[in-house]
Design a protein around this motif. Structure first.
Motif, mmCIF file in Angstrom:
data_model
loop_
_atom_site.group_PDB
_atom_site.id
_atom_site.type_symbol
_atom_site.label_atom_id
_atom_site.label_comp_id
_atom_site.label_asym_id
_atom_site.label_seq_id
_atom_site.Cartn_x
_atom_site.Cartn_y
_atom_site.Cartn_z
ATOM 1 N N GLU A 122 8.370 10.279 -96.500
ATOM 2 C CA GLU A 122 7.826 9.538 -97.642
ATOM 3 C C GLU A 122 8.668 8.329 -98.032
ATOM 4 O OE1 GLU A 122 4.891 10.209 -98.979
ATOM 5 O OE2 GLU A 122 4.665 11.827 -97.513
ATOM 6 N N LEU A 123 9.801 8.114 -97.345
ATOM 7 C CA LEU A 123 10.677 7.004 -97.715
ATOM 8 C C LEU A 123 10.838 6.019 -96.558
ATOM 9 C CD1 LEU A 123 13.426 8.893 -99.754
ATOM 10 C CD2 LEU A 123 11.565 7.501 -100.627
ATOM 11 N N ARG A 124 9.804 5.910 -95.721
ATOM 12 C CA ARG A 124 9.872 5.031 -94.567
ATOM 13 C C ARG A 124 10.036 3.559 -94.966
ATOM 14 N NH1 ARG A 124 7.156 6.954 -90.033
ATOM 15 N NH2 ARG A 124 7.715 9.143 -89.677
ATOM 16 N N ASP A 125 9.570 3.198 -96.149
ATOM 17 C CA ASP A 125 9.614 1.798 -96.575
ATOM 18 C C ASP A 125 10.934 1.428 -97.239
ATOM 19 O OD1 ASP A 125 9.117 3.471 -98.756
ATOM 20 O OD2 ASP A 125 8.028 1.928 -99.864
ATOM 21 N N VAL A 146 8.276 16.407 -82.647
ATOM 22 C CA VAL A 146 9.696 16.734 -82.833
ATOM 23 C C VAL A 146 10.568 15.714 -82.117
ATOM 24 C CG1 VAL A 146 11.492 18.470 -82.423
ATOM 25 C CG2 VAL A 146 9.213 19.181 -83.166
ATOM 26 N N LEU A 147 10.108 15.247 -80.971
ATOM 27 C CA LEU A 147 10.851 14.220 -80.244
ATOM 28 C C LEU A 147 10.930 12.932 -81.065
ATOM 29 C CD1 LEU A 147 12.303 13.300 -77.694
ATOM 30 C CD2 LEU A 147 10.062 12.672 -76.735
ATOM 31 N N VAL A 148 9.828 12.553 -81.685
ATOM 32 C CA VAL A 148 9.823 11.361 -82.540
ATOM 33 C C VAL A 148 10.811 11.541 -83.692
ATOM 34 C CG1 VAL A 148 8.448 10.019 -84.180
ATOM 35 C CG2 VAL A 148 7.494 10.622 -81.950
ATOM 36 N N SER A 149 10.801 12.708 -84.317
ATOM 37 C CA SER A 149 11.730 12.989 -85.401
ATOM 38 C C SER A 149 13.181 12.957 -84.920
ATOM 39 C CB SER A 149 11.405 14.359 -86.012
ATOM 40 O OG SER A 149 12.324 14.692 -87.027
ATOM 41 N N SER A 150 13.412 13.465 -83.718
ATOM 42 C CA SER A 150 14.763 13.461 -83.158
ATOM 43 C C SER A 150 15.243 12.038 -82.907
ATOM 44 C CB SER A 150 14.791 14.264 -81.857
ATOM 45 O OG SER A 150 14.455 15.621 -82.089
ATOM 46 N N LYS A 151 14.363 11.192 -82.404
ATOM 47 C CA LYS A 151 14.717 9.789 -82.189
ATOM 48 C C LYS A 151 15.053 9.115 -83.519
ATOM 49 C CE LYS A 151 11.864 9.082 -78.059
ATOM 50 N NZ LYS A 151 10.663 8.377 -77.528
ATOM 51 N N ARG A 152 14.278 9.427 -84.534
ATOM 52 C CA ARG A 152 14.524 8.837 -85.847
ATOM 53 C C ARG A 152 15.886 9.280 -86.393
ATOM 54 N NH1 ARG A 152 10.260 10.592 -88.239
ATOM 55 N NH2 ARG A 152 9.031 8.812 -87.565
ATOM 56 N N ASP A 153 16.213 10.554 -86.203
ATOM 57 C CA ASP A 153 17.490 11.064 -86.686
ATOM 58 C C ASP A 153 18.652 10.424 -85.924
ATOM 59 O OD1 ASP A 153 18.775 12.974 -88.522
ATOM 60 O OD2 ASP A 153 19.475 13.949 -86.692
ATOM 61 N N MET A 154 18.480 10.251 -84.615
ATOM 62 C CA MET A 154 19.535 9.612 -83.834
ATOM 63 C C MET A 154 19.710 8.156 -84.249
ATOM 64 S SD MET A 154 21.935 9.797 -81.676
ATOM 65 C CE MET A 154 21.657 11.470 -81.070
ATOM 66 N N GLU A 155 18.585 7.461 -84.493
ATOM 67 C CA GLU A 155 18.699 6.067 -84.908
ATOM 68 C C GLU A 155 19.435 5.957 -86.244
ATOM 69 O OE1 GLU A 155 16.128 1.996 -85.719
ATOM 70 O OE2 GLU A 155 15.076 3.906 -85.558
ATOM 71 N N GLN A 183 13.229 -0.492 -93.255
ATOM 72 C CA GLN A 183 12.208 -1.498 -93.021
ATOM 73 C C GLN A 183 12.696 -2.693 -92.221
ATOM 74 O OE1 GLN A 183 10.637 -2.932 -96.701
ATOM 75 N NE2 GLN A 183 8.545 -2.641 -96.082
ATOM 76 N N ASP A 184 13.927 -3.130 -92.475
ATOM 77 C CA ASP A 184 14.382 -4.386 -91.905
ATOM 78 C C ASP A 184 15.030 -4.208 -90.549
ATOM 79 O OD1 ASP A 184 16.378 -2.929 -93.200
ATOM 80 O OD2 ASP A 184 17.686 -4.680 -93.272
ATOM 81 N N ALA A 185 15.097 -5.307 -89.805
ATOM 82 C CA ALA A 185 15.896 -5.317 -88.582
ATOM 83 C C ALA A 185 17.366 -5.262 -88.974
ATOM 84 C CB ALA A 185 15.605 -6.591 -87.788
ATOM 85 N N ARG A 186 18.236 -5.034 -87.988
ATOM 86 C CA ARG A 186 19.651 -4.961 -88.301
ATOM 87 C C ARG A 186 20.117 -6.290 -88.884
ATOM 88 N NH1 ARG A 186 22.162 -2.649 -82.835
ATOM 89 N NH2 ARG A 186 20.516 -3.915 -81.968
ATOM 90 N N PRO A 187 20.792 -6.261 -90.063
ATOM 91 C CA PRO A 187 21.195 -7.508 -90.721
ATOM 92 C C PRO A 187 22.138 -8.328 -89.851
ATOM 93 C CG PRO A 187 21.414 -5.616 -92.198
ATOM 94 C CD PRO A 187 21.139 -5.083 -90.839
ATOM 95 N N ALA A 188 22.171 -9.647 -90.118
ATOM 96 C CA ALA A 188 23.012 -10.549 -89.332
ATOM 97 C C ALA A 188 24.478 -10.153 -89.413
ATOM 98 C CB ALA A 188 22.812 -11.984 -89.827
ATOM 99 N N ALA A 189 24.918 -9.691 -90.589
ATOM 100 C CA ALA A 189 26.317 -9.285 -90.745
ATOM 101 C C ALA A 189 26.662 -8.109 -89.845
ATOM 102 C CB ALA A 189 26.600 -8.923 -92.206
ATOM 103 N N VAL A 190 25.710 -7.191 -89.700
ATOM 104 C CA VAL A 190 25.923 -6.050 -88.808
ATOM 105 C C VAL A 190 26.001 -6.520 -87.369
ATOM 106 C CG1 VAL A 190 24.880 -3.948 -87.899
ATOM 107 C CG2 VAL A 190 24.881 -4.367 -90.362
ATOM 108 N N MET A 191 25.113 -7.436 -86.983
ATOM 109 C CA MET A 191 25.119 -7.936 -85.616
ATOM 110 C C MET A 191 26.418 -8.676 -85.305
ATOM 111 S SD MET A 191 22.430 -6.709 -84.477
ATOM 112 C CE MET A 191 22.530 -7.470 -82.866
ATOM 113 N N ALA A 192 26.940 -9.424 -86.284
ATOM 114 C CA ALA A 192 28.206 -10.124 -86.073
ATOM 115 C C ALA A 192 29.351 -9.142 -85.890
ATOM 116 C CB ALA A 192 28.487 -11.055 -87.251
ATOM 117 N N ALA A 193 29.335 -8.074 -86.705
ATOM 118 C CA ALA A 193 30.385 -7.055 -86.588
ATOM 119 C C ALA A 193 30.316 -6.352 -85.240
ATOM 120 C CB ALA A 193 30.255 -6.039 -87.730
ATOM 121 N N LEU A 194 29.095 -6.113 -84.755
ATOM 122 C CA LEU A 194 28.936 -5.468 -83.452
ATOM 123 C C LEU A 194 29.413 -6.383 -82.321
ATOM 124 C CD1 LEU A 194 25.468 -3.741 -83.861
ATOM 125 C CD2 LEU A 194 27.679 -2.615 -83.602
#
Length: 377
Positions: A81-84, A126-135, A270-281
């Motif tokens: 219920e909190l996907r957004d 369950v596989l979809v849920s597992s992928k979500r948890d890993m992400e 909802q959002d893609a990985r922020p620019a600050a995160v990408m710079a840190a990576l």
């Protein structure tokens, strides 16, 4: 051989330092103002991250270089219920502070996603849920700016009536994940279903490093002899960590994804990985490229709770079996990291180090390096 010890998530010595404060979905859904509820969840997550940094400082003050994060840092984030909801921008600074401290102190950190992360499942939902948890777990490490040396440790999962088929399905479904996920995963033998040998075979097939849990092996050994564990399995486990470094050298830079499964990515927030995160990576990728030595193999250690509950974890770690294993493997690798899974967390680690000092004083071939590290001679 240098051995660093660590503990899991909580401290028995720090007060008001839980990194796992939460809110139930029932409480959240009962709030009249949903947006105010989301801000409250972000405040709780902020407290969890603040306490995580306190715990890391506690580790550093005592010479402890290995730590496992709580998986409950952001309450309710993976709820349907909190996907957004995307809490990442609001939490970017405390995540970055944690990552900066980890890198400054040269600590080894990890997550251990729970039983909801099951890649041997035959059920698509369950596989979809597992992928979500890993992400969710991977995104937290990315938000900290930590490279692929920071891992998420998982088990194969259930046998579903056919262990061989489940193991094959695990390898296939794990292989279908994006590199962004696969590069973070380590695989651990469990205490009921998949033995150390079976887990190692899956890890080798999936090109994933294996974490050996010596307590799990003691209660789910599959008839393995000590000679075969030390002479056959252990050298192959070490090789999975050597291979991890080789793969890390040839993978794309942070932010790029290759391999099957990329098109089926499941987004947490909802959002893609922020620019600050990408710079840190990107910075983390440069750091990783500068020093590509293999990570030390990782061990999990705990002791049976009782004769009637051999799989349960005791408050402390019995020194004898652990030291015996360390002595047997001392010539195989220059360094080893050992996560203690005792109920009394850091208190158990401090008690173990007291035992190590006693062995050192008795001339038993142990040298205490600091508050969380020994040398086995």
């Amino acid at each position: 051989m240098i051995v660093r010890f660590g503990f899991v998530a909580m401290s028995m010595q720090l007060t008001n330092a839980s990194p796992s404060k939460t809110m139930t979905f029932k409480s959240f859904s009962g709030l009249a103002d949903r947006e105010a509820g989301l801000r409250r969840l972000e405040r709780i997550a902020g407290e969890n991250l603040h306490n995580t940094l306190r715990l890391l400082r506690h580790c550093a003050a005592h010479g402890i270089g290995v730590y496992r994060f709580s998986s409950k840092l952001i309450p309710l984030l993976t709820h349907e219920e909190l996907r957004d909801w995307s809490p990442w921008p609001a939490l970017s600074e405390p995540f970055a502070d944690i990552g900066a401290f980890v890198k400054e102190k040269g600590m080894r950190v990890s997550f251990h996603p729970d039983h909801f992360c099951v890649f041997s499942t035959p059920r698509p939902e369950v596989l979809v849920s597992s992928k979500r948890d890993m992400e969710y777990h991977v995104r937290m490490l990315e938000a900290m700016g930590l490279d692929e040396r920071a891992k998420c440790n998982i088990h194969i999962g259930g046998a579903y009536g056919d262990k061989a088929a489940a193991g094959e399905r695990f390898v296939r479904q794990l292989g279908g994940l994006p590199d962004q996920f696969r590069s973070r995963i380590t695989l651990e033998n469990d205490d009921k279903t998949f033995t150390a040998r079976e887990t190692l075979e899956a890890a080798e097939a999936a090109q994933t490093p294996m974490v050996l849990d010596i307590h799990h092996h003691a209660v789910n050994g599959g008839g393995e002899t000590e000679a075969s564990l030390l002479g056959d399995l252990w050298p192959r486990i070490v090789r999975t960590w050597e291979r991890e470094a080789e793969l890390r050298r040839i993978r794309p830079q942070a932010g790029q994804e290759t391999g099957a499964g990329t098109a089926n990515k499941v987004s947490v927030g909802q959002d893609a990985r922020p620019a600050a995160v990408m710079a840190a990576l990107a910075d983390a990728a440069e750091d990783s490229a500068a020093g590509q030595a293999p990570l030390p193999p990782k061990l999990h250690a705990s002791s049976p709770k009782s004769a009637g509950d051999p799989r349960g974890h005791a408050d402390y770690v019995e020194t004898g079996p652990l030291v015996r294993f360390l002595r047997e493997t001392a010539g195989s690798v220059p360094a080893l990291d050992c996560m203690l899974e005792a109920k009394l967390k850091d208190e158990a680690l401090f008690k173990l180090m007291d035992d190590m000092r006693a062995l050192e004083a008795a001339g038993e071939g142990i040298r205490v390096v600091d508050g969380g590290t020994i040398e086995v001679r």
